[in-house]
Motif scaffolding. Sequence first.
Motif, short mmCIF file in Angstrom:
data_model
loop_
_atom_site.label_atom_id
_atom_site.label_comp_id
_atom_site.label_asym_id
_atom_site.label_seq_id
_atom_site.Cartn_x
_atom_site.Cartn_y
_atom_site.Cartn_z
N ASP A 98 -3.18 -2.47 14.36
CA ASP A 98 -2.61 -3.82 14.20
C ASP A 98 -3.14 -4.45 12.91
OD1 ASP A 98 -1.80 -6.43 14.44
OD2 ASP A 98 -2.68 -6.76 16.42
N ALA A 99 -2.21 -4.78 12.01
CA ALA A 99 -2.58 -5.47 10.77
C ALA A 99 -1.86 -6.81 10.69
CB ALA A 99 -2.27 -4.61 9.55
N SER A 100 -1.60 -7.38 11.85
CA SER A 100 -0.93 -8.69 11.87
C SER A 100 -1.90 -9.77 11.40
CB SER A 100 -0.44 -9.00 13.29
OG SER A 100 -1.53 -9.09 14.19
N GLY A 101 -1.37 -10.97 11.22
CA GLY A 101 -2.17 -12.05 10.67
C GLY A 101 -3.41 -12.38 11.47
N TYR A 138 1.01 -1.50 11.59
CA TYR A 138 2.12 -2.43 11.88
C TYR A 138 1.68 -3.87 11.64
CZ TYR A 138 -0.24 -2.72 16.46
OH TYR A 138 -1.15 -2.87 17.46
N GLY A 139 2.67 -4.72 11.30
CA GLY A 139 2.42 -6.14 11.06
C GLY A 139 1.75 -6.41 9.73
N HIS A 140 1.84 -5.50 8.77
CA HIS A 140 1.11 -5.63 7.52
C HIS A 140 1.97 -6.17 6.37
CE1 HIS A 140 3.17 -1.83 7.53
NE2 HIS A 140 2.87 -1.57 6.27
N ARG A 141 3.17 -6.64 6.68
CA ARG A 141 4.02 -7.23 5.65
C ARG A 141 4.56 -8.58 6.14
NH1 ARG A 141 6.40 -1.87 5.09
NH2 ARG A 141 5.40 -0.81 3.34
N GLY A 142 5.06 -9.36 5.21
CA GLY A 142 5.58 -10.68 5.58
C GLY A 142 4.45 -11.66 5.78
N ARG A 154 9.74 -5.75 11.11
CA ARG A 154 10.16 -4.42 10.68
C ARG A 154 9.00 -3.63 10.06
NH1 ARG A 154 14.59 -7.45 8.67
NH2 ARG A 154 13.68 -7.38 6.56
N ALA A 155 7.87 -4.29 9.92
CA ALA A 155 6.74 -3.71 9.21
C ALA A 155 5.93 -2.80 10.12
CB ALA A 155 5.85 -4.81 8.63
N THR A 156 6.39 -1.57 10.29
CA THR A 156 5.61 -0.52 10.95
C THR A 156 5.77 0.71 10.08
OG1 THR A 156 5.33 0.81 12.95
CG2 THR A 156 7.57 0.00 12.49
N GLU A 157 4.65 1.29 9.66
CA GLU A 157 4.69 2.32 8.63
C GLU A 157 3.69 3.44 8.94
OE1 GLU A 157 3.92 2.74 3.79
OE2 GLU A 157 3.74 0.80 4.80
N LEU A 158 4.18 4.67 8.81
CA LEU A 158 3.29 5.83 8.92
C LEU A 158 2.64 6.03 7.54
CD1 LEU A 158 2.34 8.16 10.81
CD2 LEU A 158 4.15 9.55 9.78
N VAL A 159 1.45 5.48 7.37
CA VAL A 159 0.82 5.54 6.06
C VAL A 159 0.07 6.85 5.83
CG1 VAL A 159 0.62 3.04 5.87
CG2 VAL A 159 -1.23 4.34 6.94
N GLN A 160 -0.21 7.58 6.90
CA GLN A 160 -0.85 8.90 6.78
C GLN A 160 -0.21 9.82 7.82
OE1 GLN A 160 -3.26 10.01 4.55
NE2 GLN A 160 -2.82 12.02 5.42
N PRO A 161 0.65 10.77 7.42
CA PRO A 161 1.32 11.65 8.39
C PRO A 161 0.38 12.73 8.89
CG PRO A 161 1.96 12.24 6.17
CD PRO A 161 1.10 11.00 6.05
N PHE A 162 0.82 13.44 9.93
CA PHE A 162 0.06 14.58 10.44
C PHE A 162 0.01 15.67 9.38
CE2 PHE A 162 1.67 12.78 14.50
CZ PHE A 162 0.43 12.53 15.09
N ALA A 163 -1.18 16.12 9.06
CA ALA A 163 -1.37 17.16 8.05
C ALA A 163 -2.83 17.58 8.11
CB ALA A 163 -1.02 16.63 6.65
N PRO A 164 -3.15 18.74 7.54
CA PRO A 164 -4.58 19.09 7.43
C PRO A 164 -5.33 17.95 6.78
CG PRO A 164 -3.23 20.96 6.82
CD PRO A 164 -2.28 19.80 7.01
N ARG A 165 -6.45 17.60 7.35
CA ARG A 165 -7.10 16.35 6.97
C ARG A 165 -7.77 16.39 5.59
NH1 ARG A 165 -10.67 15.43 11.99
NH2 ARG A 165 -9.95 17.50 12.48
N PHE A 177 -4.27 -1.93 3.00
CA PHE A 177 -3.45 -3.05 3.45
C PHE A 177 -4.34 -4.18 3.95
CE2 PHE A 177 -3.81 0.24 6.66
CZ PHE A 177 -4.35 -0.43 7.72
N GLN A 178 -3.74 -5.34 4.09
CA GLN A 178 -4.43 -6.53 4.53
C GLN A 178 -3.67 -7.14 5.71
OE1 GLN A 178 -7.34 -7.62 3.30
NE2 GLN A 178 -7.35 -5.88 1.87
N PRO A 179 -4.36 -7.91 6.57
CA PRO A 179 -3.67 -8.57 7.69
C PRO A 179 -2.62 -9.54 7.17
CG PRO A 179 -5.91 -9.41 7.45
CD PRO A 179 -5.79 -8.24 6.53
N SER A 180 -1.44 -9.56 7.86
CA SER A 180 -0.36 -10.35 7.28
C SER A 180 0.48 -11.09 8.31
CB SER A 180 0.53 -9.44 6.42
OG SER A 180 1.56 -10.18 5.81
N GLY A 181 1.33 -10.34 9.08
CA GLY A 181 2.40 -11.02 9.80
C GLY A 181 2.34 -10.94 11.31
#
Length: 399
Positions: A98-101, A138-142, A154-165, A177-181
């Motif tokens: 959660d990156a909401s406000g 999620y909640g990191h825009r607006g 609408r702000a829900t984003e896969l910022v790091q997909p599944f992959a070898p770490r 990202f910063q807390p936002s909406g």
Amino acid sequence: MPRNARHLLALVIAACLSAGCSRSDTADTAVSSAAPDAPAAAATDDPALRSYYDGLVATHGEDITTCPQAESPDAQACADDTVAGMPAAPRRVLLMLDASGSMAGRQGGETKLVIAQDALLDFARRIEGDAQVALRVYGHRGGNREQDKPESCRATELVQPFAPRDPAAFETAVRAFQPSGFTPIAASLQAAARDFADGGANADGNVVYLVSDGIETCDGDPVAAARALRAGDIGVVVNVIGFDVDAQAEQQLRSVAEAGGGEYLAAQNRDDLTALFNRRLAAISARFNCRIGAASASFNRTVGTHSTRLNCIVGKAVRESNAVIGAATTDRNAGRATAAQFDYAIRQASEKREGLIRPARAEYDAAVSGSSNALEAGVDAANADREAATQDARDGETR
């Protein structure tokens, strides 16, 4: 062959058998050397020869049936075979933050978002083995104003997909990202289904940790979304961490976890959140250690019991063979045994010795091989379940 030479050869054979020489170097040599002078020795069904040998065995024989039976016990089941909300062998872990406000709220001079980011990074770093970790935010825009709601929800984003770490890349993604909406929990859970599907076909071992400090604020139904995610073909377990939430938010988030087949976990501050993740790792580590210990103990018991049986059989077989050959040599030197009886006794003693040791050793080798394979499989399964957590994770239960 002169008589004295024959007797010397018998003594050498007896000494060699006692030292563990192979049959081809001992008994076969004795038979082939004796054969030209005593053709009657080839008649293995001669009652007189058999009677003489049986008499020696009656006096010097060993009872193999008293050797202990070997066991191949299965690995004992671990009492803590499951960790609530965690598949037996987690393969893909999706962290949802959660990156909401409201996550801009401060505790101890730092924002709740920074606290959550630190906890997630620490958790991700200490998940060992083949499990892949992804991050959805999620909640990191607006913003928090009503006119910002459509964009923020609408702000829900896969910022790091599944992959070898890649630890450095993962940390960059977490910090970016910063807390936002607003708080689109339902939309994020719906998107999570695509995250797992896009990450490759995998019918089990999928788990979500959703961290939120409040309720759904984008008019979605997160309980229904969690239920649908759990019921899908991918088979995802949804766990929810309520971070500094009020009673209303806790009720909704707990319902989300229940619908997702996982558990609700509560944290009020940084220490709570860190300890919560550490307890998860500690439980996984305990299960790993239990499985490794059980597999190793089973292997050791199997090898130990088969070793005891093999040593007993070899010891008795060698003692009987040496005793019979020694007695036959004494009888031959004293004139109490014919050359045919002497050769027959040596051959029969050697053949019996090999006939007892060979299958016993084959049984031992097969048991050790099978037990070694079982140990390797047990270790592989435990590693797939999780590599042992770090000492800090094991200590997390007491924090």
